[in-house]
Design a protein around this motif. Structure first.
Motif, mmCIF file in Angstrom:
data_model
loop_
_atom_site.group_PDB
_atom_site.id
_atom_site.type_symbol
_atom_site.label_atom_id
_atom_site.label_comp_id
_atom_site.label_asym_id
_atom_site.label_seq_id
_atom_site.Cartn_x
_atom_site.Cartn_y
_atom_site.Cartn_z
ATOM 1 N N ILE A 45 -26.582 40.732 35.763
ATOM 2 C CA ILE A 45 -27.475 41.857 36.031
ATOM 3 C C ILE A 45 -28.859 41.338 36.380
ATOM 4 C CG2 ILE A 45 -28.443 43.965 35.050
ATOM 5 C CD1 ILE A 45 -26.044 43.743 32.964
ATOM 6 N N SER A 46 -29.340 41.744 37.544
ATOM 7 C CA SER A 46 -30.650 41.285 37.992
ATOM 8 C C SER A 46 -31.313 42.388 38.816
ATOM 9 C CB SER A 46 -30.483 40.010 38.829
ATOM 10 O OG SER A 46 -31.741 39.533 39.211
ATOM 11 N N PRO A 47 -31.971 43.329 38.157
ATOM 12 C CA PRO A 47 -32.616 44.415 38.905
ATOM 13 C C PRO A 47 -33.813 43.891 39.689
ATOM 14 C CG PRO A 47 -33.194 44.552 36.587
ATOM 15 C CD PRO A 47 -32.184 43.450 36.713
ATOM 16 N N PRO A 48 -34.228 44.620 40.725
ATOM 17 C CA PRO A 48 -35.385 44.182 41.506
ATOM 18 C C PRO A 48 -36.598 43.948 40.606
ATOM 19 C CG PRO A 48 -34.347 46.068 42.542
ATOM 20 C CD PRO A 48 -33.690 45.899 41.196
ATOM 21 N N GLU A 99 -31.031 38.908 34.018
ATOM 22 C CA GLU A 99 -32.048 37.966 34.477
ATOM 23 C C GLU A 99 -33.238 38.687 35.084
ATOM 24 O OE1 GLU A 99 -34.193 36.077 37.685
ATOM 25 O OE2 GLU A 99 -32.548 37.450 38.086
ATOM 26 N N HIS A 100 -34.412 38.166 34.786
ATOM 27 C CA HIS A 100 -35.667 38.630 35.385
ATOM 28 C C HIS A 100 -36.684 37.502 35.219
ATOM 29 C CE1 HIS A 100 -37.520 42.707 36.443
ATOM 30 N NE2 HIS A 100 -36.314 42.714 36.959
ATOM 31 N N MET A 116 -32.570 43.343 23.649
ATOM 32 C CA MET A 116 -32.790 42.003 23.096
ATOM 33 C C MET A 116 -32.568 41.949 21.591
ATOM 34 S SD MET A 116 -35.924 40.433 25.375
ATOM 35 C CE MET A 116 -37.070 41.778 25.276
ATOM 36 N N MET A 117 -32.614 43.090 20.910
ATOM 37 C CA MET A 117 -32.446 43.133 19.464
ATOM 38 C C MET A 117 -30.994 43.354 19.026
ATOM 39 S SD MET A 117 -35.423 42.455 18.415
ATOM 40 C CE MET A 117 -35.186 42.742 16.671
ATOM 41 N N LEU A 118 -30.087 43.564 19.971
ATOM 42 C CA LEU A 118 -28.689 43.775 19.610
ATOM 43 C C LEU A 118 -28.120 42.520 18.948
ATOM 44 C CD1 LEU A 118 -27.293 45.623 22.770
ATOM 45 C CD2 LEU A 118 -27.695 46.598 20.496
ATOM 46 N N PRO A 119 -27.197 42.694 18.002
ATOM 47 C CA PRO A 119 -26.591 41.524 17.359
ATOM 48 C C PRO A 119 -25.820 40.691 18.378
ATOM 49 C CG PRO A 119 -25.512 43.560 16.640
ATOM 50 C CD PRO A 119 -26.672 43.956 17.490
ATOM 51 N N GLY A 120 -25.943 39.373 18.249
ATOM 52 C CA GLY A 120 -25.225 38.474 19.149
ATOM 53 C C GLY A 120 -25.847 38.333 20.523
ATOM 54 N N VAL A 121 -27.096 38.773 20.665
ATOM 55 C CA VAL A 121 -27.798 38.669 21.941
ATOM 56 C C VAL A 121 -28.836 37.558 21.837
ATOM 57 C CG1 VAL A 121 -29.374 39.877 23.513
ATOM 58 C CG2 VAL A 121 -27.348 41.045 22.642
ATOM 59 N N TYR A 122 -28.903 36.743 22.866
ATOM 60 C CA TYR A 122 -29.800 35.591 22.894
ATOM 61 C C TYR A 122 -30.773 35.721 24.061
ATOM 62 C CZ TYR A 122 -25.930 33.901 20.111
ATOM 63 O OH TYR A 122 -24.962 33.789 19.152
ATOM 64 N N VAL A 123 -32.004 35.300 23.837
ATOM 65 C CA VAL A 123 -33.034 35.286 24.878
ATOM 66 C C VAL A 123 -33.279 33.826 25.244
ATOM 67 C CG1 VAL A 123 -35.420 35.880 25.456
ATOM 68 C CG2 VAL A 123 -34.069 37.410 23.988
ATOM 69 N N CYS A 124 -33.122 33.513 26.512
ATOM 70 C CA CYS A 124 -33.264 32.137 26.999
ATOM 71 C C CYS A 124 -34.332 32.092 28.085
ATOM 72 C CB CYS A 124 -31.953 31.653 27.607
ATOM 73 S SG CYS A 124 -30.518 31.887 26.548
ATOM 74 N N VAL A 148 -28.591 37.244 27.178
ATOM 75 C CA VAL A 148 -27.143 37.088 27.277
ATOM 76 C C VAL A 148 -26.502 37.390 25.927
ATOM 77 C CG1 VAL A 148 -27.444 35.297 29.045
ATOM 78 C CG2 VAL A 148 -27.128 34.611 26.676
ATOM 79 N N ASN A 149 -25.226 37.711 25.963
ATOM 80 C CA ASN A 149 -24.516 37.924 24.696
ATOM 81 C C ASN A 149 -23.357 36.935 24.542
ATOM 82 O OD1 ASN A 149 -22.887 39.155 26.638
ATOM 83 N ND2 ASN A 149 -22.230 40.798 25.265
ATOM 84 N N SER A 150 -23.607 35.717 24.980
ATOM 85 C CA SER A 150 -22.641 34.627 24.797
ATOM 86 C C SER A 150 -23.403 33.387 24.363
ATOM 87 C CB SER A 150 -21.906 34.338 26.109
ATOM 88 O OG SER A 150 -21.285 33.066 26.062
ATOM 89 N N ILE A 151 -23.040 32.836 23.225
ATOM 90 C CA ILE A 151 -23.699 31.614 22.750
ATOM 91 C C ILE A 151 -23.427 30.450 23.704
ATOM 92 C CG2 ILE A 151 -21.834 30.853 21.222
ATOM 93 C CD1 ILE A 151 -24.192 30.111 19.234
#
Length: 185
Positions: A45-48, A99-100, A116-124, A148-151
């Motif tokens: 997902i990558s919005p303008p 992505e942004h 970003m606060m959902l369980p299992g969500v990572y900010v990179c 992302v929601n994948s480690i």
């Protein structure tokens, strides 16, 4: 382009270039029907980013107020849809990559903060120069944030600039060309 190399099954793309104007309810409904039927394992997902870009902020004072208002309104609409798709994927036990650019003001939006606060969500946060981004004659840093929601995906999105090279700024029309990810990314 990477589909054959990695033996992936590529799904659909929902944007203006593929006939989905997500500003229109009709096309938004078509997108949701298609997503529900396809149940993609991963949604990228990558919005303008233009309405939220610091570069665009410099242009706003020279633009008509009405045009700026429409641009920001459409940007908020697209970010909201993007967050809904990511949350939908997450709630169904499937993966998403959102992505942004890191300096984007979209990261401060309430729906984005909830995501970003959902369980299992990572900010990179990555610097795309480390993945070979080059628009023009030199490397471009383009600091980018991913949610992302994948480690496993998060582990791959960790490269920051080594500081061992020069950067060419993404000005003078280069920013639009930098919207295409370098192959290594």
């Amino acid at each position: 382009a990477m589909e054959k190399r990695y033996k992936l099954k590529v799904g659909k793309s929902y944007d203006i270039l593929t006939g989905y104007d997500l500003r229109l309810k009709r096309d938004l409904n078509r997108m949701w029907r298609s997503l529900s039927e396809d149940e993609p394992e991963l949604a990228v997902i990558s919005p303008p980013c233009t309405p939220f870009s610091p570069l665009q902020q410099w242009n706003f004072p020279r633009m008509l107020f009405e045009k700026v208002a429409v641009m920001i309104g459409e940007g908020l609409h697209h970010v909201s849809i993007a967050c809904k798709v990511a949350k939908w994927q997450h709630s169904h036990g499937r993966l998403f990559v959102f992505e942004h650019p890191k300096p984007s003001k979209a990261w401060d939006e309430p729906e984005m903060l909830e995501l970003m606060m959902l369980p299992g969500v990572y900010v990179c946060v990555v610097d795309q120069c480390e993945y070979g981004l080059q628009v023009g004659s030199g490397l471009n840093k383009k600091t980018t944030q991913f949610v992302v929601n994948s480690i496993h995906i998060a582990a791959e999105l960790q490269r920051r600039c080594s500081g061992e090279h020069q950067h060419e700024p993404l000005t003078n029309g280069r920013a639009a060309k930098a919207a295409i990810y370098p192959p290594e990314l």
